[in-house]
Design a protein around this motif. Structure first.
Motif, PDB file in Angstrom:
ATOM      1  N   PHE A  92       0.834  -1.203   0.000  1.00 44.18           N
ATOM      2  CA  PHE A  92       0.000   0.000   0.000  1.00 44.18           C
ATOM      3  C   PHE A  92       0.864   1.247   0.000  1.00 44.18           C
ATOM      4  N   THR A  93       0.292   2.355  -0.483  1.00 36.57           N
ATOM      5  CA  THR A  93       0.926   3.640  -0.228  1.00 36.57           C
ATOM      6  C   THR A  93       0.929   3.856   1.293  1.00 36.57           C
ATOM      7  N   SER A  94       1.856   4.658   1.759  1.00 35.97           N
ATOM      8  CA  SER A  94       1.958   4.823   3.207  1.00 35.97           C
ATOM      9  C   SER A  94       2.673   6.147   3.500  1.00 35.97           C
ATOM     10  N   CYS A  95       2.317   6.801   4.536  1.00 28.66           N
ATOM     11  CA  CYS A  95       1.321   6.508   5.546  1.00 28.66           C
ATOM     12  C   CYS A  95      -0.061   6.937   5.042  1.00 28.66           C
ATOM     13  N   THR A  96      -0.860   5.947   4.695  1.00 32.73           N
ATOM     14  CA  THR A  96      -2.254   6.163   4.328  1.00 32.73           C
ATOM     15  C   THR A  96      -3.047   5.557   5.476  1.00 32.73           C
ATOM     16  N   MET A  97      -3.773   6.401   6.216  1.00 34.97           N
ATOM     17  CA  MET A  97      -4.285   5.945   7.520  1.00 34.97           C
ATOM     18  C   MET A  97      -5.763   6.282   7.709  1.00 34.97           C
ATOM     19  N   LEU A  98      -6.414   5.505   8.576  1.00 33.97           N
ATOM     20  CA  LEU A  98      -7.837   5.762   8.805  1.00 33.97           C
ATOM     21  C   LEU A  98      -8.232   5.418  10.238  1.00 33.97           C
ATOM     22  N   PRO A  99      -9.265   6.116  10.735  1.00 38.77           N
ATOM     23  CA  PRO A  99      -9.798   5.796  12.054  1.00 38.77           C
ATOM     24  C   PRO A  99     -10.951   4.786  11.939  1.00 38.77           C
ATOM     25  N   VAL A 100     -10.944   3.784  12.827  1.00 37.82           N
ATOM     26  CA  VAL A 100     -12.028   2.784  12.808  1.00 37.82           C
ATOM     27  C   VAL A 100     -12.609   2.642  14.212  1.00 37.82           C
ATOM     28  N   ASP A 101     -13.832   2.058  14.292  1.00 37.39           N
ATOM     29  CA  ASP A 101     -14.454   1.830  15.608  1.00 37.39           C
ATOM     30  C   ASP A 101     -14.098   0.437  16.140  1.00 37.39           C
ATOM     31  N   GLU A 102     -14.745   0.005  17.230  1.00 33.73           N
ATOM     32  CA  GLU A 102     -14.417  -1.276  17.867  1.00 33.73           C
ATOM     33  C   GLU A 102     -14.624  -2.472  16.932  1.00 33.73           C
ATOM     34  N   GLN A 103     -15.518  -2.321  15.960  1.00 31.86           N
ATOM     35  CA  GLN A 103     -15.773  -3.431  15.015  1.00 31.86           C
ATOM     36  C   GLN A 103     -14.859  -3.352  13.792  1.00 31.86           C
ATOM     37  N   GLY A 104     -13.990  -2.374  13.769  1.00 35.08           N
ATOM     38  CA  GLY A 104     -13.107  -2.213  12.604  1.00 35.08           C
ATOM     39  C   GLY A 104     -13.786  -1.471  11.466  1.00 35.08           C
ATOM     40  N   THR A 105     -14.935  -0.881  11.747  1.00 35.74           N
ATOM     41  CA  THR A 105     -15.655  -0.134  10.705  1.00 35.74           C
ATOM     42  C   THR A 105     -15.073   1.277  10.586  1.00 35.74           C
ATOM     43  N   PRO A 106     -14.702   1.682   9.369  1.00 32.86           N
ATOM     44  CA  PRO A 106     -14.183   3.056   9.207  1.00 32.86           C
ATOM     45  C   PRO A 106     -15.217   4.074   9.675  1.00 32.86           C
ATOM     46  N   LEU A 107     -14.768   5.101  10.378  1.00 37.41           N
ATOM     47  CA  LEU A 107     -15.725   6.081  10.924  1.00 37.41           C
ATOM     48  C   LEU A 107     -16.478   6.807   9.813  1.00 37.41           C
TER      49      LEU A 107
END
Ligand SMILES: Nc1ncnc2c1ncn2[C@@H]1O[C@H](COP(=O)(O)OP(=O)(O)O)[C@@H](O)[C@H]1O
Ligand SMILES: O=C(CO)[C@@H](O)[C@@H](O)COP(=O)(O)O
Length: 564
Positions: free
Chosen positions: A93-108
């Motif tokens: 992957f390209t990096s740092c390509t980052m995302l926030p997720v919740d407890e289930q791993g679902t992107p916010l």
């Protein structure tokens, strides 16, 4: 035993590409590209009127899943091979390509309540809006004498993880609060395929200040940045960090159905695009610089010791090939600069003439520019259209073309831009060699080397080194497939080590680029001039680029407010 295969998936800036590779020879059986349906999101959030600020660059996480849904079944169908024979999958992957997720791993950003907040989306590697945070981080780390700074060339980039997280906290504390984990996108996709949360040592090492022996910097450092970040690494960056080639898990039945593969297929821990390319060109020992040349360039070289190199992105033990220190440096825009010129600045007559000749504008410009000798145009450029990653680590720097006259032709400007990027690479090579990291040979892979011969000859002349070119047009994906084969293991028909996989599967073209002595001499003179400009505009001689950017930002804010 029937032939065994692995699938490598390369997640680039604009698209994801899957290749199906036969493991005994490295032959690429089939490949398929899925352009990201939402592309790079840098103006307005999808399905909304929410405008993004200057220097923002986001992506849609479902685009990554679309690559799994489309490209993997496509290579399976095109090849006709049995899913039983695909023993491993690797992604890069390209990096740092980052995302926030919740407890289930679902992107916010998938949540109705949060999707209009830009901070809930994936921040792409070239999101440059966290420069204030990066500047402050560098200042605080320097003041505290943080020992990790020498592993990152003395400065951390705003492209990397901690600056990006801090920007979320500063500008959208509610998103920060609701984030269970900040993920590198590569680790998130692996978690979707396997159901396991496993971070990879490569991205963690280069982009998140993690070290194999000492882990992340201590809590005091994060508190000094911002007391709210105090426990960041134990909470929102938690998770096992595993070496490259480790099996992250196996394909879940659900994802196996989606991808047309067998449940239980080994999935390697995620990798960074440029790094995956290194074993795929056969580089598993020091002294050989691999350049992944595309939208940007990443420069990777192996060493046996940890040395401090000005402006490198990082040195990480086992970060590229186990058993070596992996060094990375980079230029934030290369192909992107040529794309800018073709899309935004080339006169219409060039488009027309190229159309009449039935060739792409790049090819037309390359052909015309090839007729010039080095130095003949009287032009010199600074390649900072997307800031400077190495060696100045400053996204506030901008581009420059010097020497234009009323006679200047588009092909001369094109050539000056190609040359400027080569000088940028030469700066990086000099920084490595002057710090004791040897570089004898160059290897090139990525989208550019097989598309632009002039570019490659200029690089050979400017660096005065031979350049070998990867045989594959999908080198990172082939490297990712190799790591997939290592994750599967020798007992299942894969490989025990990446070195073994590389020995069997890596390929370079027979034809290489060798420096032309006469060109080397002229380029040496031009490089000295480039270095003067580089230091004048990049090291504080004249901060005009930054002042212009500040004025621009202020004007942008005013205009934005006026329109509200
Ligand atoms: N003939 C060419 N000469 C120079 N640059 C080119 C040419 N064709 C495409 N490019 C540039 O190559 C870049 C894409 O590189 P590629 O390696 O395919 O993608 P990525 O970097 O996303 O992995 C684009 O920035 C594009 O402008
Ligand atoms: O920074 C890295 C790797 O460390 C790259 O992912 C980034 O420069 C993007 O690479 P591409 O030019 O899209 O191949």
């Amino acid at each position: 035993m029937s032939n065994k295969y692995a699938i490598g998936i390369d997640y680039g800036t604009e698209s994801g590409r899957a290749v199906l590779v036969e493991l005994s020879t490295g032959e690429e059986i089939e490949s398929h590209v899925t352009p990201y349906p939402h592309g790079v999101i840098d103006e307005v959030l999808p399905d909304s009127a929410v405008k993004l600020g200057l220097n923002w660059a986001l992506q849609h996480p479902d685009d990554y899943m679309e690559v799994l849904r489309r490209s993997v079944p496509a290579v399976m169908k095109q090849s006709g091979i049995s899913a039983e024979d695909v023993i491993g999958i690797g992604i890069d992957f390209t990096s740092c390509t980052m995302l926030p997720v919740d407890e289930q791993g679902t992107p916010l950003c998938f949540k109705e309540s949060l999707k209009l907040n830009p901070h809930s989306w994936v921040k792409l590697w070239k999101h440059h809006a966290a420069q204030d945070e990066a500047d402050l981080l560098n200042e605080i780390a320097a003041r505290r004498g943080e020992p990790f700074m020498s592993r990152y060339g003395g400065k951390l980039s705003s492209e990397w993880m901690i600056a990006k997280i801090w920007q979320v906290l500063n500008e959208a504390p509610e998103i920060y609060r609701q984030t269970d984990l900040f993920f590198e996108a590569t680790d998130w996709v692996v978690s979707q395929m396997t159901g396991n949360i496993v971070r990879n040592s490569c991205a963690s090492g280069y982009k998140s200040i993690w070290h194999k022996n000492s882990g992340y910097p201590d809590r005091q450092f994060f508190s000094a940045l911002d007391p709210r970040l105090d426990n960041l690494t134990a909470t929102k960056l938690r998770g096992n960090i595993m070496p490259l080639g480790t099996k992250a898990g196996e394909l879940t039945p659900e994802m196996a159905g989606v991808m047309g593969l067998k449940p239980g297929t080994a999935v390697a821990v995620g990798n960074v695009d440029a790094h995956a390319a290194v074993p795929a060109v056969g580089v598993v020992t020091p002294g050989k610089l691999v350049m992944a040349m595309g939208t940007s360039i990443c420069h990777m070289v192996l060493g046996t010791e940890e040395k401090a190199v000005e402006g490198m992105c990082g040195v990480v033990e086992d970060g590229i090939i186990p058993g070596y220190y992996g060094y990375e440096a980079g230029q934030s825009a290369v192909g992107d600069i040529f794309a800018w010129y073709v899309d935004e600045a080339v006169p219409n007559y060039v488009h027309m003439l190229a159309g009449q000749e039935g060739i792409h504008v790049h090819e037309w410009l390359e052909k015309r520019a090839s007729a010039y000798k080095p130095g003949e145009s009287g032009l010199l450029a600074l390649d900072w259209w997307n800031g400077n990653r190495s060696i100045l680590v400053d996204t506030n720097l901008t581009g420059l073309i010097l020497g234009c006259t009323l006679q200047t032709k588009p092909e001369e400007i094109y050539r000056a831009l190609l040359e400027a990027t080569a000088f940028g690479t030469r700066k990086i090579i000099d920084a490595f060699t002057q710090s004791g990291v040897e570089i004898q040979e160059l290897y090139a892979c990525g989208g550019l080397p097989q598309r632009n011969k002039l570019l490659m000859q200029i690089y050979a002349d400017v660096t005065n080194r031979e350049i070998k070119v990867a045989a594959s047009k999908q080198t990172p994906a082939v490297g990712a497939a190799m790591f997939g084969a290592v994750a599967a293991g020798a007992e299942r028909g894969g490989y025990a080590t990446i070195q073994e996989a590389s020995a069997k599967m890596a390929r370079v073209l027979e034809q290489s680029y060798r420096p032309i002595a006469a060109n080397v001499l002229i380029y040496e003179q031009l490089f000295q001039e480039y270095s003067r400009l580089h230091d004048y505009f990049g090291r504080g001689g004249n901060d005009v680029m930054k002042r212009l950017k500040t004025i621009k930002e202020n004007m942008h804010t005013d205009v934005h407010h006026d329109s509200l």
